[in-house]
Write a protein that holds these residues in place. Structure first.
Motif, PDB file in Angstrom:
ATOM      1  N   TYR A  33     -18.395  26.834   5.487  1.00  0.00           N
ATOM      2  CA  TYR A  33     -19.739  27.403   5.645  1.00  0.00           C
ATOM      3  C   TYR A  33     -20.832  26.330   5.551  1.00  0.00           C
ATOM      4  CZ  TYR A  33     -18.460  32.312   5.798  1.00  0.00           C
ATOM      5  OH  TYR A  33     -17.965  33.532   6.193  1.00  0.00           O
ATOM      6  N   LYS A  38     -21.368  27.401  13.769  1.00  0.00           N
ATOM      7  CA  LYS A  38     -21.768  28.801  13.919  1.00  0.00           C
ATOM      8  C   LYS A  38     -22.575  29.300  12.728  1.00  0.00           C
ATOM      9  CE  LYS A  38     -17.221  30.404  12.323  1.00  0.00           C
ATOM     10  NZ  LYS A  38     -15.988  31.123  12.755  1.00  0.00           N
ATOM     11  N   TYR A  39     -22.565  28.520  11.619  1.00  0.00           N
ATOM     12  CA  TYR A  39     -23.378  28.879  10.454  1.00  0.00           C
ATOM     13  C   TYR A  39     -24.633  28.020  10.344  1.00  0.00           C
ATOM     14  CZ  TYR A  39     -18.810  30.835   9.216  1.00  0.00           C
ATOM     15  OH  TYR A  39     -17.622  31.510   9.234  1.00  0.00           O
ATOM     16  N   LEU A  42     -27.766  30.082   9.825  1.00  0.00           N
ATOM     17  CA  LEU A  42     -27.610  30.784   8.551  1.00  0.00           C
ATOM     18  C   LEU A  42     -27.881  29.830   7.389  1.00  0.00           C
ATOM     19  CD1 LEU A  42     -26.792  33.606   7.492  1.00  0.00           C
ATOM     20  CD2 LEU A  42     -24.452  32.752   7.298  1.00  0.00           C
ATOM     21  N   ILE A 149     -29.835  38.076  12.487  1.00  0.00           N
ATOM     22  CA  ILE A 149     -29.398  37.187  11.415  1.00  0.00           C
ATOM     23  C   ILE A 149     -30.117  37.486  10.114  1.00  0.00           C
ATOM     24  CG2 ILE A 149     -31.071  35.367  11.978  1.00  0.00           C
ATOM     25  CD1 ILE A 149     -28.888  33.334  11.204  1.00  0.00           C
ATOM     26  N   LYS A 222     -24.442  37.271   9.145  1.00  0.00           N
ATOM     27  CA  LYS A 222     -24.164  37.160  10.587  1.00  0.00           C
ATOM     28  C   LYS A 222     -23.997  35.699  10.977  1.00  0.00           C
ATOM     29  CE  LYS A 222     -25.003  41.616  11.398  1.00  0.00           C
ATOM     30  NZ  LYS A 222     -25.568  42.058  10.128  1.00  0.00           N
ATOM     31  N   VAL A 223     -23.188  35.475  12.020  1.00  0.00           N
ATOM     32  CA  VAL A 223     -22.963  34.123  12.527  1.00  0.00           C
ATOM     33  C   VAL A 223     -23.280  34.075  14.012  1.00  0.00           C
ATOM     34  CG1 VAL A 223     -21.166  33.703  10.818  1.00  0.00           C
ATOM     35  CG2 VAL A 223     -20.524  34.556  13.065  1.00  0.00           C
ATOM     36  N   GLN A 224     -23.527  32.876  14.520  1.00  0.00           N
ATOM     37  CA  GLN A 224     -23.827  32.716  15.946  1.00  0.00           C
ATOM     38  C   GLN A 224     -22.531  32.771  16.742  1.00  0.00           C
ATOM     39  OE1 GLN A 224     -26.048  29.179  16.925  1.00  0.00           O
ATOM     40  NE2 GLN A 224     -25.627  29.408  19.113  1.00  0.00           N
ATOM     41  N   PHE A 254     -26.334  36.641  17.323  1.00  0.00           N
ATOM     42  CA  PHE A 254     -25.679  36.686  16.013  1.00  0.00           C
ATOM     43  C   PHE A 254     -24.952  38.008  15.827  1.00  0.00           C
ATOM     44  CE2 PHE A 254     -29.395  33.964  15.701  1.00  0.00           C
ATOM     45  CZ  PHE A 254     -28.856  32.816  15.143  1.00  0.00           C
ATOM     46  N   THR A 257     -19.686  38.244  10.576  1.00  0.00           N
ATOM     47  CA  THR A 257     -18.776  37.099  10.490  1.00  0.00           C
ATOM     48  C   THR A 257     -17.409  37.382  11.107  1.00  0.00           C
ATOM     49  OG1 THR A 257     -18.160  37.845   8.281  1.00  0.00           O
ATOM     50  CG2 THR A 257     -19.858  36.161   8.433  1.00  0.00           C
TER      51      THR A 257
END
Length: 564
Positions: A33, A38-39, A42, A149, A222-224, A254, A257
């Motif tokens: 993370y 992708k985070y 975030l 997000i 949420k992640v991309q 987003f 996860t």
């Protein structure tokens, strides 16, 4: 070092492996993370809080999967029996006796991981709300695009309201509250003084696991998901995004996860535990008949019972339930009968509400024989295995009981003698038994000295009086008459003991364990000596240390303590 390693090594190896797995699981999740693309956005919102939250969640998944296994008593008893028949080492079987210790360690880890998880998510929501202060242009852009997000949609939002209006927020609050209640009610003081509170609150684990499985059903984090059209490390400062002004960086998308993972971790142990409880329920509902009730001095009640198909091994214990007292309470008691008896029995010390009610329900204070139909209905679950089963695998056995902690050795001493006398009862390596009983009250000797007297007579008749050496210690409780009687008896050669009536004289005061263990090591050089104890924690620590201190290359002391 070798002496310490003998008793402590296997336990600490398992503990170290468990800790390493926890650290690896936390570290890999934390790094993932903290570095994965992708985070990226975030992390811009939540900084390192998201990595702390997800790392602790991974640790929670592991330990919530493990917490039920040490209390699957039928599974452990089956494993212990299979392990014995497979001739696995004593050390492997002794690890199974640490089940409650491991259960506690896992519980402590769950509490620690929960604290970190909750603390990190509190910062998550604070950082989400702070993103509306306008200090970060990138976060302003993400908020204006109304991406999913950020679960908080207004700068005027109330943090508490935002947290509890989500499924993870509500379930998180419930399972944290349940965990606090379960932890607070599982302290030693509560367990010993208010067992009912411990028993009922611990069954909140059902609510805990339900909330745990529902906690991640609706993900807040949420992640991309469109990294192929929007590389965050390249595009984060290439705003505005999307056509027609920016064809290389589309608007980031987003989503949650992943699918919920927690249930995958806990489903196996939950199924095993459900099977365990079904077995215990079915077995616990079989009819039990109380065939005899004996009211012994020093507030000790003996129950002799019969149940179709009941089979036990010396040193095992059962759970006893009396619906007329408390329908859902099951209390553990060591079996005091021998496997060769036509009944099974327990000795109950009257120390609390439940045991006091059992004493009255069995009409033990009426001083006359009661018919079976007048006895209360009772149910029995078990028997379950303990470390005392291994007493037959040592050349020399040292059995130590304190107060009512002597109960496991009633069955063990009888079984040892029967095995010594009869070859068809199974093999026994034991050639010498030392028995120590430390008792504060002279009245408590009455029910147990009958067994010792019968063993004493049988050994004399069979010219085997050196098989069992017993030492009884009275720490207090003498009145003037008893003291005078003792003084008169001490002057008579060959007279029986004034307190117990046995040939072996009673000792007054506490044992000198350092000298006792040195003498044992000297007398049995080159032997494996099994030390078995049932009683208070303070004395257990003393015996444990003496086992470690007196173990050498020639003589090894293996320490075993009863755990329920």
């Amino acid at each position: 070092m070798a002496d310490w390693w003998l008793n402590e090594g296997p336990k600490y190896i398992i503990f170290l492996l468990w800790m390493i797995i926890n650290v690896i699981l936390f570290a890999t999740t934390y790094v993932n993370y903290s570095t994965d693309k992708k985070y990226f956005y975030l992390r811009r919102y939540l900084k390192t809080a998201v990595a702390w939250a997800r790392g602790s969640a991974a640790v929670l998944n592991l330990n919530c999967a493990l917490i039920l296994l040490p209390v699957c008593r039928n599974l452990l008893s089956y494993a212990r029996g299979s392990c014995e028949y497979a001739i696995c080492s004593r050390r492997a079987r002794r690890l199974m006796d640490k089940n409650i210790t491991f259960h506690r360690y896992i519980g402590y880890m769950i509490c620690l991981a929960t604290a970190v998880h909750v603390y990190a998510h509190c910062f998550d929501f604070k950082f989400f709300l702070d993103s509306y202060d306008g200090s970060d242009p990138l976060l302003n852009t993400l908020n204006q695009l109304n991406t999913t997000i950020n679960p908080i949609k207004s700068s005027n939002a109330d943090l508490t309201t935002e947290a509890i209006k989500t499924v993870p927020g509500v379930t998180g609050f419930i399972i944290t509250l349940v965990l606090v209640v379960m932890y607070a009610s599982s302290t030693e003081f509560i367990r010993r003084s208010y067992f009912e509170i411990f028993w009922y609150t611990h069954h909140l684990f059902i609510v805990f696991f339900l909330g745990l499985c529902l906690h991640a059903v609706v993900g807040v984090i949420k992640v991309q998901v469109n990294l192929n059209t929007h590389d965050p490390e390249y595009c984060y400062n290439k705003r505005p995004w999307g056509p027609p002004s920016n064809l290389n960086c589309s608007v980031p998308i987003f989503k949650r996860t992943s699918t919920p993972q927690t249930w995958k971790w806990v489903i196996g142990p939950i199924v095993l535990y459900i099977i365990e409880r079904i077995i215990r329920f079915v077995r616990g509902q079989q009819k039990v008949v109380i065939s005899k009730v004996v009211n012994h001095p020093s507030k000790v009640l003996e129950l002799q019972m019969k149940k179709r198909g009941f089979q036990s091994v010396a040193g095992q214990y059962i759970f006893l339930n009396c619906p007329s007292i408390a329908r859902f309470e099951w209390h553990p008691f060591t079996l005091t009968s021998c496997p060769g008896d036509d009944y099974f029995s327990v000795h109950v010390r009257i120390v609390g509400d439940w045991t006091g009610s059992l004493f009255e329900a069995c009409k033990a204070n009426e001083g006359q024989v009661q018919e079976a139909w007048k006895m209360p209905d009772v149910y029995v679950d078990g028997p379950f295995g303990t470390c005392s089963e291994d007493v037959f695998s040592y050349e020399v056995a040292v059995c130590v009981g304190a107060g009512i902690g002597v109960t496991p050795f009633a069955s063990i001493l009888k079984s040892l003698w029967y095995k010594q006398q009869k070859s068809d009862t199974g093999p026994s390596k034991t050639k010498k038994v030392y028995f120590f009983w430390i008792c504060p009250d002279s009245n408590a000797f009455e029910w147990f000295d009958e067994l010792l007297r019968s063993l004493e007579n049988e050994m004399l008749n069979n010219d085997m009086d050196d098989f069992l050496v017993y030492n009884i210690y009275l720490t207090r409780g003498l009145d003037n008459t008893q003291a005078t009687n003792i003084m008169l008896r001490e002057t008579e050669d060959g007279s029986a003991d004034a307190i117990t009536g046995l040939r072996q004289k009673t000792h007054y005061g506490r044992p000198r364990w350092n000298q006792i263990f040195r003498d044992l090591a000297s007398a049995h050089s080159g032997s494996d000596i099994g030390v078995f104890f049932c009683g208070p924690k303070v004395l257990s620590s003393v015996l444990h240390k003496e086992c470690n201190k007196n173990t050498s290359a020639n003589t090894r002391f293996f320490y075993n303590k009863e755990n329920f």
